[in-house]
Design a protein around this motif. Sequence first.
Motif, PDB file in Angstrom:
ATOM      1  N   THR A 116      12.735  -2.313 -41.767  1.00  0.00           N
ATOM      2  CA  THR A 116      13.738  -1.378 -41.251  1.00  0.00           C
ATOM      3  C   THR A 116      14.915  -1.252 -42.208  1.00  0.00           C
ATOM      4  OG1 THR A 116      13.137  -1.853 -38.955  1.00  0.00           O
ATOM      5  CG2 THR A 116      15.326  -0.934 -39.333  1.00  0.00           C
ATOM      6  N   ALA A 120      16.381   1.936 -44.451  1.00  0.00           N
ATOM      7  CA  ALA A 120      17.787   2.348 -44.498  1.00  0.00           C
ATOM      8  C   ALA A 120      18.242   2.566 -45.936  1.00  0.00           C
ATOM      9  CB  ALA A 120      18.668   1.299 -43.809  1.00  0.00           C
ATOM     10  N   ALA A 150      14.180  -5.252 -32.883  1.00  0.00           N
ATOM     11  CA  ALA A 150      14.485  -3.942 -33.455  1.00  0.00           C
ATOM     12  C   ALA A 150      15.742  -3.296 -32.870  1.00  0.00           C
ATOM     13  CB  ALA A 150      13.280  -3.016 -33.295  1.00  0.00           C
ATOM     14  N   ARG A 154      18.781  -2.150 -35.305  1.00  0.00           N
ATOM     15  CA  ARG A 154      19.086  -0.724 -35.410  1.00  0.00           C
ATOM     16  C   ARG A 154      20.541  -0.446 -35.018  1.00  0.00           C
ATOM     17  NH1 ARG A 154      14.381   2.706 -35.068  1.00  0.00           N
ATOM     18  NH2 ARG A 154      15.414   4.060 -33.560  1.00  0.00           N
ATOM     19  N   ILE A 157      22.778  -1.244 -37.987  1.00  0.00           N
ATOM     20  CA  ILE A 157      22.676  -0.196 -39.016  1.00  0.00           C
ATOM     21  C   ILE A 157      23.396   1.062 -38.568  1.00  0.00           C
ATOM     22  CG2 ILE A 157      21.081   1.308 -40.264  1.00  0.00           C
ATOM     23  CD1 ILE A 157      19.028  -1.011 -40.088  1.00  0.00           C
ATOM     24  N   GLU A 158      23.204   1.436 -37.315  1.00  0.00           N
ATOM     25  CA  GLU A 158      23.838   2.660 -36.807  1.00  0.00           C
ATOM     26  C   GLU A 158      25.359   2.533 -36.798  1.00  0.00           C
ATOM     27  OE1 GLU A 158      23.701   5.725 -32.980  1.00  0.00           O
ATOM     28  OE2 GLU A 158      22.464   3.899 -32.978  1.00  0.00           O
ATOM     29  N   ILE A 166      19.458   6.435 -38.437  1.00  0.00           N
ATOM     30  CA  ILE A 166      18.399   5.985 -37.531  1.00  0.00           C
ATOM     31  C   ILE A 166      17.301   7.038 -37.455  1.00  0.00           C
ATOM     32  CG2 ILE A 166      17.854   5.252 -35.197  1.00  0.00           C
ATOM     33  CD1 ILE A 166      19.555   3.268 -36.813  1.00  0.00           C
ATOM     34  N   ILE A 169      15.366   6.729 -40.630  1.00  0.00           N
ATOM     35  CA  ILE A 169      14.533   5.528 -40.612  1.00  0.00           C
ATOM     36  C   ILE A 169      13.241   5.781 -39.831  1.00  0.00           C
ATOM     37  CG2 ILE A 169      14.383   3.192 -39.616  1.00  0.00           C
ATOM     38  CD1 ILE A 169      17.339   2.842 -40.426  1.00  0.00           C
ATOM     39  N   ASP A 170      13.348   6.554 -38.766  1.00  0.00           N
ATOM     40  CA  ASP A 170      12.200   6.818 -37.900  1.00  0.00           C
ATOM     41  C   ASP A 170      11.286   7.939 -38.408  1.00  0.00           C
ATOM     42  OD1 ASP A 170      12.987   4.852 -36.131  1.00  0.00           O
ATOM     43  OD2 ASP A 170      14.126   6.237 -34.857  1.00  0.00           O
TER      44      ASP A 170
END
Length: 226
Positions: A116, A120, A150, A154, A157-158, A166, A169-170
């Motif tokens: 993950t 990023a 996760a 997440r 990071i957000e 995000i 990333i997805d």
Amino acid sequence: SWLVPAAFLPALGAASLVPAAAYASSMPDHRPFLDKCGTLKKEPVAADTLLKMTGKQPVKQALFFEDPLCPTCRAFHQRLGVEGVLERLDVQLALFPLDSECNWMLSSAMHPGACTVSKAVICGNERARQVLEWAYDEQDVLGRAGKAGAPTLRAVIEKRWGADFIKCIDSNETKQTLNKHLHFAAENGIAVSTPQVFLGKQRICDEDTDMGLRYTLRHLAPEVVP
């Protein structure tokens, strides 16, 4: 009298220097071994979608395989920055997360969440170095978040990079890019260990990315050492 101990000082100094000089002269010369750790099998092409980290005064091409949650990668990267070497390199970065979530070369995650965080870094695009260095600075926090799961990772990071990261990333595109990095590593026979470093096509020995780094650079690429 103070003259007596003063007279012995040169003799004491000589007694210390002679054994040191004898030890130094008996040490093996490691220079012939510095370029014996292999070369790049497949040079990167545009289709590999590697990331660019070009220093301010690049004089040498380099290729890094790094995991943003790898403590050894953090130490290596920070050492290059402190010594001013990073600014003299034109780096192509291949992300190589030691996390079985995306890395099929592993049966279990050595660094949970590294896939993950690597995504990023990819989402940083032209700010990839900035995101990577943030990940290194916050590695302890990110590592704990990765182990927590996760959603926790997440959220970290957000909080720093926003909701758009995000979404990126997805995305399938980001997943495919990371997969290309991993395939590029496999095509080059990269060991499941990070960091892996190449100056031009020459692989730097693992032990020389640590304490022997400056010595190695002075002999293999003196132009990058300020």
